[in-house]
Write an enzyme that holds these catalytic residues in place. Sequence first.
Site, PDB file in Angstrom:
ATOM      1  N   ASP A 350       0.841  -1.191   0.000  1.00  0.00           N
ATOM      2  CA  ASP A 350       0.000   0.000   0.000  1.00  0.00           C
ATOM      3  C   ASP A 350       0.884   1.251   0.000  1.00  0.00           C
ATOM      4  O   ASP A 350       1.853   1.350   0.760  1.00  0.00           O
ATOM      5  CB  ASP A 350      -0.893  -0.020   1.251  1.00  0.00           C
ATOM      6  CG  ASP A 350      -1.772   1.199   1.368  1.00  0.00           C
ATOM      7  OD1 ASP A 350      -2.661   1.360   0.524  1.00  0.00           O
ATOM      8  OD2 ASP A 350      -1.554   1.991   2.311  1.00  0.00           O
ATOM      9  N   GLU A 386       1.655  -0.483  -4.981  1.00  0.00           N
ATOM     10  CA  GLU A 386       0.727   0.594  -5.307  1.00  0.00           C
ATOM     11  C   GLU A 386       1.630   1.811  -5.495  1.00  0.00           C
ATOM     12  O   GLU A 386       2.135   2.359  -4.513  1.00  0.00           O
ATOM     13  CB  GLU A 386      -0.289   0.833  -4.188  1.00  0.00           C
ATOM     14  CG  GLU A 386      -1.265   1.925  -4.532  1.00  0.00           C
ATOM     15  CD  GLU A 386      -2.208   2.269  -3.381  1.00  0.00           C
ATOM     16  OE1 GLU A 386      -3.349   2.680  -3.648  1.00  0.00           O
ATOM     17  OE2 GLU A 386      -1.798   2.147  -2.209  1.00  0.00           O
TER      18      GLU A 386
END
Length: 711
Positions: A350, A386
């Site tokens: 993330d 990401e």
Amino acid sequence: MDIPIWPGHPYPLGATWDGEGVNFALYAENATRVDLCLFDQPKDAPETASIRLRERSNNVWHAYVPGIKPGQLYGYRVDGPYEPQNGHRFNRNKLLIDPYAKAIAGTIEWHDSLFGYQMGHSEEDLSFSETDSSPFIPKSVVVDEQFNWEGDKPPKTLYHQTVIYETHVKGFTKLHPDIPEEERGSYKGMGHPATIAYLQALGVTAVELMPVHHFVTDRYLADKGLTNFWGYNTIGFFAPDVRYAATGICGEQVREFKEMVKALHKAGIEVILDVVYNHTAEGNHLGPTLSFRGIDNASYYRLTDDKRYYMDYTGTGNTLNARLPSVLRLIMDSLRYWVLHMHVDGFRFDLAATLARELHEVDRLSAFFDIIHQDPVISQVKLIAEPWDVGEGGYQVGKFPPGWAEWNGKYRDSIRDYWRGAESTLAEFASRFTGSADLYKEEYRRPTSSVNFVTAHDGFTLRDLVSYNEKHNEANGENNQDGESHNRSWNCGAEGPTDDADINALRQRQQRNMLTTLLLSQGVPMLLSGDEAGRTQQGNNNAYCQDNETSWMHWDQMDKDLLAFTQRLIHLRRQHPAFCRRRWFRGQPVEDTVVEDIAWFLPEGMEMSQEHWDTDFARSLAIYLNGLGLRSIGPKGEKITDDSFYIMLNAHHEPLDFKLPAEAYGDAWEVVLDTASDSGQGDTHTYKAGSTMQIGGRSVVVLTFKEAKDN
């Protein structure tokens, strides 16, 4: 209570049981004192013993306590200066979670005592709280790491053969009728035969689980009766979250997680974890003192120049400082633990750009990448970034090193724009469809560097993408004025549910169109859980706090036609290497032929020119994939070839005639897929080279020419 204390060892960090006792080790460079506190009950029980750790080696405080067994509950009190203006926030009145805890018993019960300062004080965090937080903080757990893996082996699915299914442990299993009620919403439910049978029938090769590291529901959400359902608020980087445990909270969650992984592996399905190493659940300078902040604030977080405040590249109030050796070690130890002890097959990071920041800029040669690249364990599993964060210069698509794959946000935007009819060029669409060479074709990266997706957990589901122009997030307490330009959605003529048969048929077709585009594109496809069966969140495009039927999979409301279509589509992809190439297209003739490995045609049957690529209103094209032009070999050195395919895409609202190319490309074509049909089945007619087919408005037709292959 008289407890024998031995010096112990500084490594490994955390609580390690050896069969006769437990070694405790805690890194706290700036601390002046560390006490280990033992408990008999997770809640409403005082500590049974407080043990001062007198040994300190390389800034690690440690002790060995004989006789302690798995299941023992513990926490730390750490003393030192309380000087927020200098970056130090020690407060021994706060019981702290071990950063290396392998299990955490229970969840936080919000109370003012969890904050290191006096709530409501005029000096805010410069004040000091003397209230004991131990009744309200969950306790760390000593675990027995022994487990019978029964010869478990990772599937090791190659990237180009991978189909990822992004899902949520609880959301996916909570309402499943074939899972015992007491196992729904849990790791046990995720590993249940009914769950696995569904995934196998669907054809995916990997589940990407939304965060399962132990996380915290923010106080402001709890006060509103909501929860952090998605889990992007980690406090325990080694502990599987207790909320998803059906069998117990004092270490049983670890065994249950392992059983889930073992069951999925037996079915040939990999387990990828969505991990959040960019920040913790302690928030900004006004956040709670739960673990890292109280153990050694300055040794974990990125602080501003005045030391009181936190650099925030994540939008959560703080950022872990991956430039520091202590934090790098924490991250690497956590990753290795999940690979070696929990047998997971990879990670999706993330806001990965945050981990690559040196001073302020994102640096692809940062210490984080270097240490992963040389690690013999972590470097061998799937690593997916990401590739952005909220800081300046944080959009880093295509900038990660070899060995990494990336969520391709440009792919998502391009495919949405193409099918909703927004102004965009065919050149952009073609680049995304063929693996995004403009982003990844450098430094030995391949098409599999691109993780393609049209929808993900953050945003509309696929069904909602074709049913709503506006977000409908009233349950979150948000306003709804962001519009289709933000969502890149199109409701097909009505906002939300409608009885209009034509609109509903168009919505169904649009879902099939985007699924087809996704699964026939080069790269690694990622499917959002439920999109294969028409799951809706009723227009909520940010259901992060909705732990309820808004987010859960409704197994009794599945669109079975769409599910069957998706299964067929995934099978088509996995059966044909033409759709999952290992190498880039060259756009050049194959061997001794005059036919390219890929060619692009207008509906009129002519090859496209540069003028056609740059037209922003063009909506229709055809793609020829040469099955003899894969330029790839199998595991034993054998040449890989496939059938050839002709893909006709018509994003125009009216039917169009498509003329098939000359005989050199194939003299007899058969329909293998037609999105104008609910089932995807086309007609059984054989089409000759140069003949004309009518392609329905907003639909895709895939033809195949069965090459005579000499292998």
